[in-house]
Design a protein around this motif. Structure first.
Motif, PDB file in Angstrom:
ATOM      1  N   GLY A 171      14.721   7.095 -15.352  1.00  0.00           N
ATOM      2  CA  GLY A 171      15.010   5.940 -14.518  1.00  0.00           C
ATOM      3  C   GLY A 171      14.169   5.909 -13.260  1.00  0.00           C
ATOM      4  N   LEU A 172      14.678   5.181 -12.273  1.00  0.00           N
ATOM      5  CA  LEU A 172      13.966   4.982 -11.013  1.00  0.00           C
ATOM      6  C   LEU A 172      14.650   5.751  -9.895  1.00  0.00           C
ATOM      7  CD1 LEU A 172      13.470   1.104 -11.144  1.00  0.00           C
ATOM      8  CD2 LEU A 172      11.780   2.841 -11.730  1.00  0.00           C
ATOM      9  N   THR A 173      13.826   6.319  -9.006  1.00  0.00           N
ATOM     10  CA  THR A 173      14.325   6.970  -7.805  1.00  0.00           C
ATOM     11  C   THR A 173      13.516   6.462  -6.621  1.00  0.00           C
ATOM     12  OG1 THR A 173      14.855   8.971  -9.054  1.00  0.00           O
ATOM     13  CG2 THR A 173      14.783   9.163  -6.648  1.00  0.00           C
ATOM     14  N   LEU A 174      14.194   6.026  -5.592  1.00  0.00           N
ATOM     15  CA  LEU A 174      13.485   5.527  -4.420  1.00  0.00           C
ATOM     16  C   LEU A 174      12.697   6.646  -3.753  1.00  0.00           C
ATOM     17  CD1 LEU A 174      16.180   3.224  -2.809  1.00  0.00           C
ATOM     18  CD2 LEU A 174      13.913   2.476  -3.539  1.00  0.00           C
ATOM     19  N   SER A 175      11.481   6.329  -3.356  1.00  0.00           N
ATOM     20  CA  SER A 175      10.712   7.265  -2.534  1.00  0.00           C
ATOM     21  C   SER A 175      11.268   7.229  -1.114  1.00  0.00           C
ATOM     22  CB  SER A 175       9.237   6.863  -2.527  1.00  0.00           C
ATOM     23  OG  SER A 175       9.078   5.610  -1.869  1.00  0.00           O
ATOM     24  N   GLU A 176      10.808   8.128  -0.274  1.00  0.00           N
ATOM     25  CA  GLU A 176      11.275   8.128   1.119  1.00  0.00           C
ATOM     26  C   GLU A 176      10.929   6.807   1.798  1.00  0.00           C
ATOM     27  OE1 GLU A 176      10.746  10.725   5.247  1.00  0.00           O
ATOM     28  OE2 GLU A 176       9.926  11.475   3.348  1.00  0.00           O
ATOM     29  N   ALA A 177       9.703   6.316   1.545  1.00  0.00           N
ATOM     30  CA  ALA A 177       9.304   5.027   2.114  1.00  0.00           C
ATOM     31  C   ALA A 177      10.137   3.896   1.524  1.00  0.00           C
ATOM     32  CB  ALA A 177       7.813   4.783   1.849  1.00  0.00           C
ATOM     33  N   GLY A 178      10.453   4.016   0.213  1.00  0.00           N
ATOM     34  CA  GLY A 178      11.272   3.001  -0.429  1.00  0.00           C
ATOM     35  C   GLY A 178      12.668   2.928   0.153  1.00  0.00           C
ATOM     36  N   GLU A 179      13.237   4.089   0.484  1.00  0.00           N
ATOM     37  CA  GLU A 179      14.566   4.116   1.114  1.00  0.00           C
ATOM     38  C   GLU A 179      14.547   3.373   2.446  1.00  0.00           C
ATOM     39  OE1 GLU A 179      17.444   5.197   0.230  1.00  0.00           O
ATOM     40  OE2 GLU A 179      17.258   6.779  -1.274  1.00  0.00           O
ATOM     41  N   ARG A 180      13.524   3.652   3.267  1.00  0.00           N
ATOM     42  CA  ARG A 180      13.436   2.987   4.576  1.00  0.00           C
ATOM     43  C   ARG A 180      13.238   1.489   4.402  1.00  0.00           C
ATOM     44  NH1 ARG A 180       9.772   7.138   5.654  1.00  0.00           N
ATOM     45  NH2 ARG A 180       8.068   5.606   5.779  1.00  0.00           N
ATOM     46  N   PHE A 181      12.389   1.110   3.452  1.00  0.00           N
ATOM     47  CA  PHE A 181      12.107  -0.309   3.243  1.00  0.00           C
ATOM     48  C   PHE A 181      13.353  -1.046   2.746  1.00  0.00           C
ATOM     49  CE2 PHE A 181      10.097  -3.858   0.791  1.00  0.00           C
ATOM     50  CZ  PHE A 181       9.510  -4.488   1.884  1.00  0.00           C
ATOM     51  N   LEU A 182      14.124  -0.397   1.859  1.00  0.00           N
ATOM     52  CA  LEU A 182      15.350  -1.017   1.346  1.00  0.00           C
ATOM     53  C   LEU A 182      16.334  -1.282   2.479  1.00  0.00           C
ATOM     54  CD1 LEU A 182      17.137  -1.896  -1.064  1.00  0.00           C
ATOM     55  CD2 LEU A 182      17.944   0.473  -1.179  1.00  0.00           C
ATOM     56  N   GLN A 183      16.517  -0.309   3.364  1.00  0.00           N
ATOM     57  CA  GLN A 183      17.440  -0.487   4.480  1.00  0.00           C
ATOM     58  C   GLN A 183      17.016  -1.639   5.382  1.00  0.00           C
ATOM     59  OE1 GLN A 183      17.720   3.298   6.463  1.00  0.00           O
ATOM     60  NE2 GLN A 183      18.552   4.351   4.675  1.00  0.00           N
ATOM     61  N   THR A 184      15.709  -1.869   5.481  1.00  0.00           N
ATOM     62  CA  THR A 184      15.202  -2.922   6.349  1.00  0.00           C
ATOM     63  C   THR A 184      15.373  -4.307   5.747  1.00  0.00           C
ATOM     64  OG1 THR A 184      13.555  -1.387   7.256  1.00  0.00           O
ATOM     65  CG2 THR A 184      13.165  -3.745   7.586  1.00  0.00           C
ATOM     66  N   GLY A 187       0.804  -1.221   0.000  1.00  0.00           N
ATOM     67  CA  GLY A 187       0.000   0.000   0.000  1.00  0.00           C
ATOM     68  C   GLY A 187       0.834   1.267   0.000  1.00  0.00           C
ATOM     69  N   ILE A 188       2.067   1.182  -0.507  1.00  0.00           N
ATOM     70  CA  ILE A 188       2.945   2.354  -0.579  1.00  0.00           C
ATOM     71  C   ILE A 188       3.657   2.357  -1.925  1.00  0.00           C
ATOM     72  CG2 ILE A 188       3.376   2.539   1.904  1.00  0.00           C
ATOM     73  CD1 ILE A 188       6.014   1.085   1.468  1.00  0.00           C
ATOM     74  N   ARG A 189       4.092   3.537  -2.356  1.00  0.00           N
ATOM     75  CA  ARG A 189       4.889   3.649  -3.580  1.00  0.00           C
ATOM     76  C   ARG A 189       6.357   3.612  -3.188  1.00  0.00           C
ATOM     77  NH1 ARG A 189       4.196   4.770  -8.734  1.00  0.00           N
ATOM     78  NH2 ARG A 189       1.962   5.131  -8.445  1.00  0.00           N
ATOM     79  N   LEU A 190       7.081   2.622  -3.726  1.00  0.00           N
ATOM     80  CA  LEU A 190       8.484   2.443  -3.389  1.00  0.00           C
ATOM     81  C   LEU A 190       9.417   3.228  -4.309  1.00  0.00           C
ATOM     82  CD1 LEU A 190       8.364  -1.414  -2.783  1.00  0.00           C
ATOM     83  CD2 LEU A 190       8.456   0.377  -1.047  1.00  0.00           C
ATOM     84  N   PHE A 191       8.977   3.467  -5.557  1.00  0.00           N
ATOM     85  CA  PHE A 191       9.802   4.172  -6.531  1.00  0.00           C
ATOM     86  C   PHE A 191       9.046   5.356  -7.128  1.00  0.00           C
ATOM     87  CE2 PHE A 191      11.758  -0.132  -7.007  1.00  0.00           C
ATOM     88  CZ  PHE A 191      13.071   0.215  -6.729  1.00  0.00           C
ATOM     89  N   GLN A 192       9.790   6.408  -7.445  1.00  0.00           N
ATOM     90  CA  GLN A 192       9.300   7.458  -8.326  1.00  0.00           C
ATOM     91  C   GLN A 192       9.827   7.120  -9.720  1.00  0.00           C
ATOM     92  OE1 GLN A 192       7.221   9.577  -7.201  1.00  0.00           O
ATOM     93  NE2 GLN A 192       7.543   9.291  -4.992  1.00  0.00           N
ATOM     94  N   ARG A 193       8.922   6.914 -10.671  1.00  0.00           N
ATOM     95  CA  ARG A 193       9.314   6.488 -12.011  1.00  0.00           C
ATOM     96  C   ARG A 193       9.325   7.685 -12.957  1.00  0.00           C
ATOM     97  NH1 ARG A 193       6.524   2.783  -9.239  1.00  0.00           N
ATOM     98  NH2 ARG A 193       6.823   0.532  -9.594  1.00  0.00           N
ATOM     99  N   SER A 194      10.354   7.753 -13.825  1.00  0.00           N
ATOM    100  CA  SER A 194      10.429   8.805 -14.838  1.00  0.00           C
ATOM    101  C   SER A 194      11.158   8.234 -16.048  1.00  0.00           C
ATOM    102  CB  SER A 194      11.176  10.035 -14.303  1.00  0.00           C
ATOM    103  OG  SER A 194      12.558   9.755 -14.167  1.00  0.00           O
ATOM    104  N   THR A 195      11.208   9.009 -17.110  1.00  0.00           N
ATOM    105  CA  THR A 195      11.906   8.561 -18.316  1.00  0.00           C
ATOM    106  C   THR A 195      13.404   8.425 -18.081  1.00  0.00           C
ATOM    107  OG1 THR A 195      12.076  10.858 -19.059  1.00  0.00           O
ATOM    108  CG2 THR A 195      10.197   9.572 -19.864  1.00  0.00           C
TER     109      THR A 195
END
Length: 310
Positions: free
Chosen positions: A55-68, A45-53
């Protein structure tokens, strides 16, 4: 409960910055990786990436989830890889990269014994002087110098490569010997163009006392790779900065002579690059261990430097 595939697709996409690069690393299609990440986002129920032409950028929630999850995922995969390595016979296609001259002189001669020990492994060699993106290219291992070390890759140093200034006796006949590296500017030189920048490669030499001095050459010929410098030097076209193992037998036979006997250039380590040891498949671990042991047993590190065999 999230599947391992969803978590792995997320972590590798975050590490490489794109679904395509993660797909090559995971042996999946980019669409499959994208679906796995999208399913993970829906389940959480969260967006992990900000998508653009771009490439990919981790969202703030995605950064925390990756570290975990990143460390836990590596631990799980390490346990799986350990079971596979210990229980399974090394097998499959082993994609490898090496510089042409070094690979053919020092790695191909190791292959008969390697294949006799691991007949189910099929080496797939790519001989190229250019540094490669090992993860994006899907390589299992590479040997050389100058590679960037992306996340998930490690390097094991095998030795250090030294260059020395050499020329043929015919070329040097009647010419004054240089007293230091700057004196090479008075002699015709065979120089190399960088395959990446297109600029002529420059070197710094050092002597036994620890002094350093830039090499100055007067180009009579420019080549695109180190493998052409040695034969051009042997033909008497000029002075070449040549790798010690290539020069040594010709110095002993007298077909080449070393200029500046107390000076050499250390161009850096020759290393074996591969993915994190915890994640190695059996075929890659077998190759890494085999090559490392062969370099130790045959004392190949000494062969590469001026401090080795005389």
């Amino acid at each position: 409960m999230e599947t391992l595939a969803n978590l792995e697709s997320f972590v590798r996409s975050a590490e490489t910055g794109s679904f395509s690069s993660a797909a090559r690393r995971l042996a999946l299609t980019p669409a499959a990786v994208s679906r796995n990440v999208a399913q993970l986002e829906r389940n959480l129920g969260i967006r992990l990436f900000q998508r653009s032409t771009r490439g990919l950028t981790l969202s703030e929630a995605g950064e925390r989830f990756l570290q975990t999850v990143q460390g836990s995922l590596d631990s799980i995969q390490g346990a799986i890889a350990d079971i596979t390595v210990n229980a399974g016979q090394p097998a499959g296609v082993l994609k490898l990269s090496a510089a042409p001259g070094f690979g053919m002189d020092y790695l191909l001669p190791l292959m008969p014994a390697f294949l006799e020990r691991y007949p189910a492994v099929t080496p797939d060699w790519y001989f190229d002087n250019r540094p490669l993106d090992l993860i994006a290219g899907g390589f299992d291992a590479a040997i050389g110098g100058g590679f960037d070390l992306p996340p998930g890759m490690v390097a094991r140093e095998l030795g250090r490569m030294h260059l020395i200034a050499v020329a043929s006796p015919e070329f040097m006949r009647g010419k004054r010997r240089p007293k230091d590296p700057a004196g090479l500017a008075e002699l015709a030189g065979i120089v190399m163009r960088s395959p990446l920048s297109g600029r002529v490669r420059t070197y710094v030499m050092r002597n036994g006392a620890g002094a350093e001095m830039a090499v100055v050459q007067k180009p009579v010929m420019t080549v695109s790779g180190p493998d052409a410098i040695f034969p051009a030097t042997l033909l008497g076209l000029g002075v070449g900065m040549v790798a010690v193992p290539h020069a040594r037998p010709h110095l002993e036979s007298g077909t080449l002579e070393r200029l500046l006997p107390d000076w050499y250039s250390d161009i850096g380590p020759i290393s074996l690059y591969f993915t994190s040891q915890k994640l190695l498949p059996a075929k890659t671990r077998a190759f890494v261990d085999f090559v490392t042991e062969a370099f130790r047993a045959q004392k190949l590190a000494q062969v590469l430097s001026v401090h080795g065999r005389r």
